[in-house]
Design a protein around this motif. Structure first.
Motif, short mmCIF file in Angstrom:
data_model
loop_
_atom_site.label_atom_id
_atom_site.label_comp_id
_atom_site.label_asym_id
_atom_site.label_seq_id
_atom_site.Cartn_x
_atom_site.Cartn_y
_atom_site.Cartn_z
N UNK A 1 40.57 25.27 -127.14
CA UNK A 1 40.77 24.94 -125.72
C UNK A 1 39.63 25.44 -124.84
N UNK A 2 39.01 26.56 -125.23
CA UNK A 2 37.88 27.08 -124.47
C UNK A 2 36.68 26.14 -124.56
N UNK A 3 36.52 25.50 -125.70
CA UNK A 3 35.36 24.62 -125.90
C UNK A 3 35.37 23.45 -124.93
N UNK A 4 36.55 23.08 -124.51
CA UNK A 4 36.70 21.89 -123.65
C UNK A 4 36.83 22.22 -122.18
N UNK A 5 36.59 23.43 -121.78
CA UNK A 5 37.01 23.81 -120.44
C UNK A 5 36.00 24.74 -119.78
N UNK A 6 35.46 24.32 -118.65
CA UNK A 6 34.47 25.13 -117.94
C UNK A 6 35.05 25.88 -116.75
N UNK A 7 36.32 25.71 -116.48
CA UNK A 7 36.94 26.40 -115.34
C UNK A 7 36.92 27.91 -115.60
N UNK A 8 36.19 28.67 -114.77
CA UNK A 8 36.06 30.11 -115.05
C UNK A 8 37.41 30.84 -115.03
N UNK A 9 38.35 30.39 -114.20
CA UNK A 9 39.64 31.07 -114.14
C UNK A 9 40.47 30.80 -115.40
N UNK A 10 40.37 29.55 -115.92
CA UNK A 10 41.02 29.27 -117.20
C UNK A 10 40.39 30.09 -118.31
N UNK A 11 39.07 30.17 -118.31
CA UNK A 11 38.38 30.94 -119.35
C UNK A 11 38.81 32.40 -119.33
N UNK B 1 36.65 37.65 -133.73
CA UNK B 1 37.28 36.74 -132.77
C UNK B 1 37.44 37.33 -131.37
N UNK B 2 37.35 38.64 -131.24
CA UNK B 2 37.37 39.19 -129.87
C UNK B 2 36.06 38.87 -129.16
N UNK B 3 34.95 39.12 -129.83
CA UNK B 3 33.66 38.98 -129.18
C UNK B 3 33.07 37.59 -129.24
N UNK B 4 33.63 36.72 -130.06
CA UNK B 4 33.01 35.41 -130.30
C UNK B 4 33.90 34.27 -129.84
N UNK B 5 33.25 33.16 -129.50
CA UNK B 5 33.97 31.93 -129.16
C UNK B 5 33.70 30.86 -130.21
N UNK B 6 33.21 31.29 -131.36
CA UNK B 6 32.83 30.38 -132.43
C UNK B 6 34.06 30.13 -133.31
N UNK B 7 34.42 28.84 -133.40
CA UNK B 7 35.59 28.50 -134.21
C UNK B 7 35.42 28.93 -135.68
N UNK B 8 34.17 28.97 -136.13
CA UNK B 8 33.92 29.39 -137.52
C UNK B 8 34.42 30.81 -137.78
N UNK B 9 34.36 31.66 -136.75
CA UNK B 9 34.87 33.04 -136.90
C UNK B 9 36.37 33.01 -137.15
N UNK B 10 37.08 32.16 -136.42
CA UNK B 10 38.52 32.05 -136.63
C UNK B 10 38.82 31.53 -138.03
N UNK B 11 38.00 30.60 -138.50
CA UNK B 11 38.21 30.08 -139.86
C UNK B 11 37.95 31.15 -140.92
N UNK B 12 36.91 31.93 -140.72
CA UNK B 12 36.64 33.04 -141.64
C UNK B 12 37.82 34.02 -141.67
N UNK B 13 38.34 34.30 -140.48
CA UNK B 13 39.47 35.23 -140.39
C UNK B 13 40.68 34.66 -141.13
N UNK B 14 40.94 33.38 -140.91
CA UNK B 14 42.07 32.74 -141.59
C UNK B 14 41.89 32.79 -143.11
N UNK B 15 40.68 32.56 -143.57
CA UNK B 15 40.41 32.57 -145.02
C UNK B 15 40.65 33.97 -145.60
N UNK B 16 40.22 34.99 -144.88
CA UNK B 16 40.44 36.36 -145.36
C UNK B 16 41.94 36.68 -145.40
N UNK B 17 42.64 36.27 -144.37
CA UNK B 17 44.09 36.53 -144.35
C UNK B 17 44.75 35.83 -145.54
#
Ligand code: NI
Ligand code: NI
Ligand code: NI
Ligand code: NI
Ligand code: NI
Ligand code: NI
Lengths: 131, 131, 131, 131, 131, 131
Positions: free
Chosen positions: C39-49, C102-118
């Motif tokens: 959802x962050x990738x699609x949204x430039x609204x600073x308050x949403x971010x 995933x705290x410091x990054x907005x890269x979806x690949x980080x979330x995928x790496x995390x999911x794979x480790x889990x």
């Protein structure tokens, strides 16, 4: 560098009470706030800034909490008699971790003021432990 | 007695990261647990015991949390290479603050074991800070 | 689509212990993080971010917590002997939910790496439940 | 035994919203409550009972929270139209995790009633996900 | 101005239950949200906005929580029979404090809608206390 | 009975600040404590007592927190000048919600003392709002 063997005589707090308190808990969080402000100064990434401000908010709340615990749970009427400035000192220190202090400000000087107030409280604390 | 001026070089943790960590945070809570167990030994009032066990549960959880933060956030692959026992050491320390340790037990020896493990971790921590 | 009747054999954790654990709790939060990053990738609204980064921070902390609970409370010495990579695996997974993940990054690949480790941890978990 | 590869399609919730929900989160905690009540039945140690009741209180609060999130954040007006019993069902389920349910009671039947209500909610939940 | 002596007959909630509830707790937080939105309208500083959105998120969560407590813990089957709109009313009020309400919006009208719904709930609440 | 229309001018607190505070928040929790103590007097069931003491502990902590917020965030130097007893008053009130007060005691008189102190603080609070 801190010599390990000498300094691990730390102290805690709870409201059983366990009888163990230490102003270091407030100072730890204030040091962290200073570090966060330093990192904010070097960084224009709005997403990083969001994280930093969020964490600074939490750490400032922890400073307030640790100081409130000392003020209510550790310090007793004889301490307030002996140190008539103590109420105002703790009040000012907790304000320095709030909206007019490190929560609302990105000025490193605010963090330094907060650290200095915590050290004043700590000085009184350790004097009361000696006597 | 702790000399105030010399020992206020405390360290904190957050996951910005602010870059400041200190095993003292875990030890503070473990000292508190030991104090609570001492007060439980002298007291048969069931209502007091309830409060003490509740607070001991919270303080034990804080020990676990502070040690987990060091293990995940502070220690890096080179540390685990240099100290191959470090994973097991932190794992045992956190278990000592759980159901088979200070949460489930009222034995002061458990608190002492926990304190000793925390000191082992702290020794490694400060060695890595020096190098 | 998940067939309801077949999959509601979920598992929990507490430190009584109740004896019930499930790596799904960590995965749930990691899936949420991946959704937030999308959802962050699609949204430039600073308050949403701001809202999204704040919630991503909380969900990442929950991942870390659920994995720490498995590592300390569920896994026992025989598991660490049988799976010598387990300490490092959990350590890497928790780091992937932190500042360098995933705290410091907005890269979806980080979330995928995390999911794979889990999933790797979950595979070991379920093997230990079978034996 | 749960086949790992098939069942890790878990779902989460937050109020961004990330769009991921799962009634399993409530059921996990309710299973834990049932386990705790089982352990209380076999144990007269007052200090163990204190820990168990404290943890049962927390797990019951989590059940309430997870169900409230489904009721407010996931279910929408068309769902309440299609399932006119849904309001009452969630209300009864949350009451079953409160003072008149698993918080105030040590009766395993209360935990079973709670689990059955959660399963009714889950059945509706998964029907709405299919359509 | 509120006349002090007349109005301090406030009410609380816990799940013992202590028997004391008050919709004022939800309204307090909703008033705060309205105040925060007002301050956001006048302020373009991104760091201030981050703080405000973070706090608005927390206050909105508190509104939801206080309303959920009334719905589950205070209101009983006879209340839902007498006020058939009550389920939907509370559901709408809690949604107004969520992603589609004061969490996701900076529109003061959303805060006003939320306040109006809380007042409707409070009106029913006080009617049930009289009878 | 409270007349609904007249009294819903409640006030809140956060550290943005939103500018809204109300001593009622502390009083709500103190009323709850008094209710809990009343229920403890009539009940010898050890499991009920555990729940009651646990909840009394939480409510007492909330009293302390709400009073600390007033002391640090609402009251300003001119208030402390005009009401020189204010520091001591708040300090005594927070102590009355701690180990030597409603946390450690089952005496209803302690709850009454706490309520009286909160009312003294509230009286000053409302005077400062008028001027
Ligand atoms: Ni203590
Ligand atoms: Ni840090
Ligand atoms: Ni468990
Ligand atoms: Ni979500
Ligand atoms: Ni209550
Ligand atoms: Ni406020």
């Amino acid at each position: 560098m801190r010599l390990f063997a000498k300094t691990i005589d730390v102290h805690a707090h709870c409201d059983l009470p366990c009888g163990v308190y230490d102003p270091a808990q407030a100072r730890i969080e204030a040091e962290s706030i200073k570090g966060i402000i330093g990192k904010l100064a070097d960084n224009d990434d709005p997403d990083f800034r969001t994280r930093a401000i969020l964490i600074k908010e939490q750490r400032s709340e922890l400073v307030k909490h640790h100081l409130w615990v000392l003020w209510t749970d550790y310090f007793k009427p004889p301490h307030f008699e002996k140190y008539p400035q103590l109420h105002q000192l703790v009040n000012e220190a907790t304000k320095l971790a709030g909206a007019t202090g490190t929560k609302g400000s990105l000025d490193e000087a605010k963090a330094d003021e907060l650290l200095a107030k915590i050290d004043e409280i700590a000085k009184i604390f350790w004097e009361t432990k000696q006597s």
